[in-house]
Design an enzyme around this catalytic site. Structure first.
Site, PDB file in Angstrom:
ATOM      1  N   TYR A 101       0.851  -1.203   0.000  1.00  0.00           N
ATOM      2  CA  TYR A 101       0.000   0.000   0.000  1.00  0.00           C
ATOM      3  C   TYR A 101       0.888   1.256   0.000  1.00  0.00           C
ATOM      4  CZ  TYR A 101      -4.005   3.018   1.255  1.00  0.00           C
ATOM      5  OH  TYR A 101      -4.986   3.985   1.263  1.00  0.00           O
ATOM      6  N   ILE A 119      -9.516   8.250   7.527  1.00  0.00           N
ATOM      7  CA  ILE A 119     -10.867   8.761   7.310  1.00  0.00           C
ATOM      8  C   ILE A 119     -11.859   7.617   7.550  1.00  0.00           C
ATOM      9  CG2 ILE A 119     -12.397  10.003   5.720  1.00  0.00           C
ATOM     10  CD1 ILE A 119      -9.735  11.502   6.102  1.00  0.00           C
ATOM     11  N   LYS A 179       1.022   4.021  -3.016  1.00  0.00           N
ATOM     12  CA  LYS A 179       0.626   5.409  -2.763  1.00  0.00           C
ATOM     13  C   LYS A 179       1.798   6.366  -2.984  1.00  0.00           C
ATOM     14  CE  LYS A 179      -3.734   4.860  -1.888  1.00  0.00           C
ATOM     15  NZ  LYS A 179      -4.687   5.219  -2.960  1.00  0.00           N
TER      16      LYS A 179
HETATM   17  N1  LIG Z   1     -10.236   5.924   4.144  1.00  0.00           N
HETATM   18  C1  LIG Z   1      -9.010   6.324   4.398  1.00  0.00           C
HETATM   19  O1  LIG Z   1      -8.614   6.469   5.542  1.00  0.00           O
HETATM   20  C2  LIG Z   1      -8.061   6.601   3.261  1.00  0.00           C
HETATM   21  C3  LIG Z   1      -6.871   7.260   3.578  1.00  0.00           C
HETATM   22  C4  LIG Z   1      -5.973   7.553   2.555  1.00  0.00           C
HETATM   23  C5  LIG Z   1      -6.258   7.192   1.267  1.00  0.00           C
HETATM   24  N2  LIG Z   1      -7.407   6.538   0.979  1.00  0.00           N
HETATM   25  C6  LIG Z   1      -7.639   6.180  -0.418  1.00  0.00           C
HETATM   26  O2  LIG Z   1      -8.851   6.748  -0.847  1.00  0.00           O
HETATM   27  C7  LIG Z   1      -9.421   5.929  -1.869  1.00  0.00           C
HETATM   28  C8  LIG Z   1     -10.856   5.594  -1.508  1.00  0.00           C
HETATM   29  O3  LIG Z   1     -10.861   4.882  -0.292  1.00  0.00           O
HETATM   30  P1  LIG Z   1     -12.163   4.748   0.642  1.00  0.00           P
HETATM   31  O4  LIG Z   1     -11.695   4.920   2.010  1.00  0.00           O
HETATM   32  O5  LIG Z   1     -13.243   5.579   0.123  1.00  0.00           O
HETATM   33  O6  LIG Z   1     -12.477   3.199   0.433  1.00  0.00           O
HETATM   34  P2  LIG Z   1     -13.894   2.446   0.234  1.00  0.00           P
HETATM   35  O7  LIG Z   1     -13.598   1.020   0.395  1.00  0.00           O
HETATM   36  O8  LIG Z   1     -14.935   3.079   1.082  1.00  0.00           O
HETATM   37  O9  LIG Z   1     -14.271   2.768  -1.301  1.00  0.00           O
HETATM   38  C9  LIG Z   1     -13.432   2.367  -2.360  1.00  0.00           C
HETATM   39  C10 LIG Z   1     -14.279   2.088  -3.595  1.00  0.00           C
HETATM   40  O10 LIG Z   1     -13.365   1.748  -4.665  1.00  0.00           O
HETATM   41  C11 LIG Z   1     -13.904   0.631  -5.365  1.00  0.00           C
HETATM   42  N3  LIG Z   1     -12.819  -0.107  -6.031  1.00  0.00           N
HETATM   43  C12 LIG Z   1     -11.904  -0.907  -5.436  1.00  0.00           C
HETATM   44  N4  LIG Z   1     -11.111  -1.465  -6.365  1.00  0.00           N
HETATM   45  C13 LIG Z   1     -11.524  -0.991  -7.561  1.00  0.00           C
HETATM   46  C14 LIG Z   1     -11.105  -1.213  -8.891  1.00  0.00           C
HETATM   47  N5  LIG Z   1     -10.102  -2.054  -9.163  1.00  0.00           N
HETATM   48  N6  LIG Z   1     -11.753  -0.565  -9.895  1.00  0.00           N
HETATM   49  C15 LIG Z   1     -12.792   0.271  -9.630  1.00  0.00           C
HETATM   50  N7  LIG Z   1     -13.245   0.488  -8.381  1.00  0.00           N
HETATM   51  C16 LIG Z   1     -12.619  -0.131  -7.356  1.00  0.00           C
HETATM   52  C17 LIG Z   1     -14.615  -0.196  -4.303  1.00  0.00           C
HETATM   53  O11 LIG Z   1     -15.562  -1.077  -4.884  1.00  0.00           O
HETATM   54  C18 LIG Z   1     -15.219   0.894  -3.417  1.00  0.00           C
HETATM   55  O12 LIG Z   1     -16.533   1.231  -3.824  1.00  0.00           O
HETATM   56  C19 LIG Z   1      -8.504   4.719  -2.000  1.00  0.00           C
HETATM   57  O13 LIG Z   1      -7.594   4.942  -3.069  1.00  0.00           O
HETATM   58  C20 LIG Z   1      -7.772   4.702  -0.685  1.00  0.00           C
HETATM   59  O14 LIG Z   1      -6.544   4.057  -0.779  1.00  0.00           O
HETATM   60  C21 LIG Z   1      -8.326   6.239   1.946  1.00  0.00           C
END
Ligand SMILES: NC(=O)c1ccc[n+]([C@@H]2O[C@H](COP(=O)([O-])OP(=O)(O)OC[C@H]3O[C@@H](n4cnc5c(N)ncnc54)[C@H](O)[C@@H]3O)[C@@H](O)[C@H]2O)c1
Length: 272
Positions: free
Chosen positions: A179, A212, A183
């Site tokens: 991860y 988040i 990133k």
């Molecule tokens: N939540 C956090 O704390 C956090 C922190 C830093 C970064 N992020 C990043 O933010 C982004 C969104 O995360 P989130 O927390 O909303 O997660 P989440 O699991 O709530 O939503 C992610 C969505 O992406 C979709 N997805 C996954 N793989 C996919 C693919 N190969 N093609 C198309 N869609 C796909 C999933 O089906 C899901 O609906 C991610 O890139 C994650 O790494 C999240």
């Protein structure tokens, strides 16, 4: 008047979490949305909510990505904003997740007792090729595939905004080397692409959220108190904390921003 009036925006992984909230705020600001997700049902649900078009595609599959952007070209004839948000977090089984949650507490107890530390997470030494490649495939390949196809529409327009989803795990490190690598790669990719396409009037920036509240962080509930204690604001962020940052980067207000990483993280990581 909305800050994104008349803009055509595609958000990947918008069926849930950050992507869905970004889509909602974009809609409120006047954009028309294309909602991508790997899962059809959540994508349809969010698309119905924001009056947008749902396209199911795996961003790690270059053929599916090319098809998706082909549809955008055919149905909209332009693309103003691309948010490469699709992603996932730690994917271990129950036992591995339990270990990830417990390890920092055990290590602190051992350190407080005067050491030595005998509890180790050992995630990398136990990672399969398949898990490594899927993580890099969805986040890094996916960001590249979507940028490549999106630029085929944006380049001739001589305008556009790309926002790539990084993470503080790509700047300060954290749980899971695959991860963190994906990133950090996205942040480097963002800076190089920003330099490449600036002459076409296209801006490319990244978001690097802290912790988040979404489905992605749900498995770490048992370690939440510790993560909150390590965050100067003492809490996890809300999806809006990222969605508003995305609205800013997508809007004209950010017209002097390119190659930047904006990191709403409650103070967890302060160096950019
Ligand atoms: N939540 C956090 O704390 C956090 C922190 C830093 C970064 N992020 C990043 O933010 C982004 C969104 O995360 P989130 O927390 O909303 O997660 P989440 O699991 O709530 O939503 C992610 C969505 O992406 C979709 N997805 C996954 N793989 C996919 C693919 N190969 N093609 C198309 N869609 C796909 C999933 O089906 C899901 O609906 C991610 O890139 C994650 O790494 C999240």
């Amino acid at each position: 008047m909305g800050r994104l009036d008349g803009k055509i925006a595609l958000v990947t992984g918008a069926g849930a979490g950050l992507g869905a909230q970004i889509a909602r705020r974009f809609r409120e600001e006047g954009a028309s949305l294309i909602i991508n997700d790997l899962r059809a049902e959540p994508a349809e649900k969010v698309a119905n909510e924001v009056g947008g078009l749902a396209i199911t595609a795996d961003v790690a599959n270059s053929g599916e990505v090319a098809e998706m952007f082909g549809r955008v070209q055919d149905e909209f004839g332009r693309l103003d904003v691309l948010v490469n948000n699709a992603g996932f977090g730690f994917t271990g089984d129950e036992e591995q997740i339990r270990k990830v949650n417990e390890t920092p507490f055990k290590q602190m107890e051992e350190a407080a007792a005067g050491g030595p530390i005998t509890t180790h997470s050992d995630l990398t030494v136990n990672m399969s090729d398949e898990d490594w490649h899927r993580m890099i495939g969805v986040h890094l390949d996916g960001t590249f595939f979507c940028c490549r196809e999106g630029l085929k529409i944006m380049n001739p327009q001589l305008s556009g905004v790309i926002i790539n989803m990084g993470s503080i795990m790509g700047t300060c490190g954290g749980i899971g080397t695959s991860y963190g690598a994906a990133k950090a790669g996205i942040l480097g990719f963002t800076r190089s692409l920003a330099r490449e396409v600036v002459t076409r009037g296209i801006r490319v920036n990244a978001l690097a959220p802290g912790f988040i509240d979404t489905d992605l962080t749900a498995p770490f509930e048992a370690a939440r108190q510790l993560l909150e204690a390590q965050t100067p604001m003492g809490r996890f962020g809300e999806t809006d904390d990222i969605a508003w940052a995305a609205v800013y980067l997508a809007s004209e207000e950010a017209k002097f921003m390119t190659g930047q990483t904006l990191s709403p993280n409650g103070g967890y990581h302060m160096s950019q």
